[in-house]
Design a protein around this motif. Sequence first.
Motif, PDB file in Angstrom:
ATOM      1  N   GLU A  59       0.838  -1.208   0.000  1.00  0.00           N
ATOM      2  CA  GLU A  59       0.000   0.000   0.000  1.00  0.00           C
ATOM      3  C   GLU A  59       0.874   1.260   0.000  1.00  0.00           C
ATOM      4  OE1 GLU A  59      -2.633   0.487   3.366  1.00  0.00           O
ATOM      5  OE2 GLU A  59      -4.027   1.620   2.091  1.00  0.00           O
ATOM      6  N   ARG A  60       1.913   1.241   0.834  1.00  0.00           N
ATOM      7  CA  ARG A  60       2.799   2.420   0.878  1.00  0.00           C
ATOM      8  C   ARG A  60       3.482   2.638  -0.466  1.00  0.00           C
ATOM      9  NH1 ARG A  60       5.207   0.781   6.753  1.00  0.00           N
ATOM     10  NH2 ARG A  60       3.606   1.841   7.986  1.00  0.00           N
ATOM     11  N   LEU A  61       3.939   1.538  -1.062  1.00  0.00           N
ATOM     12  CA  LEU A  61       4.628   1.647  -2.355  1.00  0.00           C
ATOM     13  C   LEU A  61       3.691   2.164  -3.443  1.00  0.00           C
ATOM     14  CD1 LEU A  61       7.273   1.021  -3.963  1.00  0.00           C
ATOM     15  CD2 LEU A  61       6.289  -1.221  -4.467  1.00  0.00           C
ATOM     16  N   LEU A  62       2.470   1.604  -3.486  1.00  0.00           N
ATOM     17  CA  LEU A  62       1.523   2.028  -4.527  1.00  0.00           C
ATOM     18  C   LEU A  62       1.112   3.481  -4.335  1.00  0.00           C
ATOM     19  CD1 LEU A  62      -0.809  -1.115  -4.985  1.00  0.00           C
ATOM     20  CD2 LEU A  62       1.342  -0.576  -6.112  1.00  0.00           C
ATOM     21  N   GLU A  63       0.895   3.874  -3.088  1.00  0.00           N
ATOM     22  CA  GLU A  63       0.501   5.272  -2.844  1.00  0.00           C
ATOM     23  C   GLU A  63       1.615   6.228  -3.255  1.00  0.00           C
ATOM     24  OE1 GLU A  63      -1.000   5.609   1.191  1.00  0.00           O
ATOM     25  OE2 GLU A  63      -3.015   5.171   0.420  1.00  0.00           O
ATOM     26  N   ALA A  64       2.856   5.848  -2.930  1.00  0.00           N
ATOM     27  CA  ALA A  64       3.983   6.705  -3.328  1.00  0.00           C
ATOM     28  C   ALA A  64       4.073   6.755  -4.849  1.00  0.00           C
ATOM     29  CB  ALA A  64       5.290   6.164  -2.737  1.00  0.00           C
ATOM     30  N   ALA A  65       3.860   5.607  -5.503  1.00  0.00           N
ATOM     31  CA  ALA A  65       3.935   5.568  -6.975  1.00  0.00           C
ATOM     32  C   ALA A  65       2.826   6.412  -7.599  1.00  0.00           C
ATOM     33  CB  ALA A  65       3.874   4.125  -7.468  1.00  0.00           C
ATOM     34  N   VAL A  66       1.634   6.411  -6.978  1.00  0.00           N
ATOM     35  CA  VAL A  66       0.547   7.268  -7.474  1.00  0.00           C
ATOM     36  C   VAL A  66       0.965   8.732  -7.352  1.00  0.00           C
ATOM     37  CG1 VAL A  66      -1.820   8.078  -7.019  1.00  0.00           C
ATOM     38  CG2 VAL A  66      -1.321   5.614  -7.008  1.00  0.00           C
ATOM     39  N   TYR A  82      -5.862  -0.124  -8.706  1.00  0.00           N
ATOM     40  CA  TYR A  82      -4.675   0.575  -9.227  1.00  0.00           C
ATOM     41  C   TYR A  82      -4.458   0.161 -10.669  1.00  0.00           C
ATOM     42  CZ  TYR A  82      -3.561   1.801  -4.420  1.00  0.00           C
ATOM     43  OH  TYR A  82      -3.599   2.322  -3.159  1.00  0.00           O
ATOM     44  N   ARG A  83      -3.939   1.107 -11.470  1.00  0.00           N
ATOM     45  CA  ARG A  83      -3.534   0.720 -12.830  1.00  0.00           C
ATOM     46  C   ARG A  83      -2.348   1.579 -13.290  1.00  0.00           C
ATOM     47  NH1 ARG A  83      -9.240   2.534 -15.165  1.00  0.00           N
ATOM     48  NH2 ARG A  83      -8.894   4.752 -15.424  1.00  0.00           N
ATOM     49  N   ASN A  84      -1.681   1.083 -14.338  1.00  0.00           N
ATOM     50  CA  ASN A  84      -0.524   1.813 -14.862  1.00  0.00           C
ATOM     51  C   ASN A  84      -0.978   3.102 -15.539  1.00  0.00           C
ATOM     52  OD1 ASN A  84       1.432  -0.073 -14.161  1.00  0.00           O
ATOM     53  ND2 ASN A  84       1.244  -1.205 -16.085  1.00  0.00           N
ATOM     54  N   THR A  85      -0.183   4.157 -15.421  1.00  0.00           N
ATOM     55  CA  THR A  85      -0.419   5.336 -16.252  1.00  0.00           C
ATOM     56  C   THR A  85       0.037   4.967 -17.666  1.00  0.00           C
ATOM     57  OG1 THR A  85       1.798   6.137 -15.793  1.00  0.00           O
ATOM     58  CG2 THR A  85       0.038   6.993 -14.394  1.00  0.00           C
ATOM     59  N   GLU A  86      -0.302   5.824 -18.617  1.00  0.00           N
ATOM     60  CA  GLU A  86       0.076   5.537 -20.005  1.00  0.00           C
ATOM     61  C   GLU A  86       1.604   5.445 -20.129  1.00  0.00           C
ATOM     62  OE1 GLU A  86      -1.706   8.316 -22.766  1.00  0.00           O
ATOM     63  OE2 GLU A  86      -0.195   7.601 -24.227  1.00  0.00           O
ATOM     64  N   GLN A  87       2.307   6.343 -19.430  1.00  0.00           N
ATOM     65  CA  GLN A  87       3.782   6.329 -19.472  1.00  0.00           C
ATOM     66  C   GLN A  87       4.345   5.039 -18.902  1.00  0.00           C
ATOM     67  OE1 GLN A  87       5.990   9.398 -17.564  1.00  0.00           O
ATOM     68  NE2 GLN A  87       6.370  10.362 -19.540  1.00  0.00           N
ATOM     69  N   ALA A  88       3.748   4.588 -17.791  1.00  0.00           N
ATOM     70  CA  ALA A  88       4.226   3.346 -17.180  1.00  0.00           C
ATOM     71  C   ALA A  88       4.032   2.183 -18.146  1.00  0.00           C
ATOM     72  CB  ALA A  88       3.492   3.094 -15.864  1.00  0.00           C
ATOM     73  N   SER A  89       2.884   2.158 -18.840  1.00  0.00           N
ATOM     74  CA  SER A  89       2.649   1.071 -19.797  1.00  0.00           C
ATOM     75  C   SER A  89       3.688   1.079 -20.907  1.00  0.00           C
ATOM     76  CB  SER A  89       1.277   1.196 -20.451  1.00  0.00           C
ATOM     77  OG  SER A  89       0.297   1.168 -19.472  1.00  0.00           O
TER      78      SER A  89
END
Length: 349
Positions: A59-66, A82-89
Amino acid sequence: KCSRQDVPHSIINLLDGFKASKTLFTASKLKVFDVLNSSESLTLEEVAGQINASVLGTERLLEAAVSLGLLERVKQRDTTVYRNTEQASRFLVSDSPMSLHGYILHCNDMVWPLFSHLENAVVEGISQHERAFGKKNEDVFQDAYYSKDEVKIRFMDAMHSIARVTGKDVATAFDLSSYKTACDIGGCTGAMAYELTKAHPGLSVIVFDLPQVIEMRRHFKPKEEDDMVSFVAGDFFKDDLPKADLYILARILHDWSDEKLHVLLSKLSKMCTPGCGLLVSEIFLDEERKRPSRALLQALSMTEGKQRSTTEYSDLLEKHGFTLRHIQHTDNLLDAMLFVKEDPNDKRT
Ligand code: SAM
């Protein structure tokens, strides 16, 4: 009127910069972007399950990544996913064509430990490979990167990912239609060679690199057969170079001192007949040696290399009979310069 306190935003950003980098590295290493790519969107618990990590830590990692713009968190009916942003994809999923995954793992596993010894690197003025990895290295490639297969593949993956992101822009930076044969010196996985043959039909490219690298070439072969690309193993300081009418030096010159480069460039100069081309691709420093800071930060963990400006590259190559024809700032990670071997008789007249 009350004056607002000065806030040193740029310093605060620098203070936190390493945390942001490590968030990106960790999410990449734990394959967060890959698992989200295969299912489009997942709940926190699903991501934690698929990456074999605790729910709290994930959860901490995903929130930081968001917060860094790497992931999106959306409400779907009553569930948060959660999902990837276009750049992450495009750039972070490990098997996407433009993936930086290989380079990110290299930064995490190789560059990060070196930077954790930066104080020593500055005080001693030497690379910190021995402190970070317990190994002395005279030649960073042969002793540090290629002594273990696992490290070699990771390094080659890193080079491959940068070359795929930058390759097209460098390959199309100049009109190369007058050249029929090229040799990519230190061409590693062949990523740049494949971009060159795609961009210039009729051009054949020899990739010249150390035997330990050339033996891995099948690993990095593109899906479509390309018989215009071939591979030759050798040491560019000791062995003969293949004959070609265009030579490529992509991310080679910055790794070595002027003295070492003298050996390589003298050899190259002897191989070149007048009119031969030499394409140099690097990050070019501005003349004040201030920007891009990416180049100067990279230099902090170098063994014996240095970053140079276009004038410095041009001075270096002029000593070996090459004249600058064009400079191309690509707006990608690497820029390019095209030199041509002069006819020494023309110079005298
Ligand atoms: N040109 C590639 C690119 O831009 O992605 C790779 C650049 S990488 C920084 C440097 C390359 O030079 C590596 O592939 C390495 O194996 C090769 N290399 C280093 N020392 C060499 C030597 N003595 N002879 C031949 N190749 C060498």
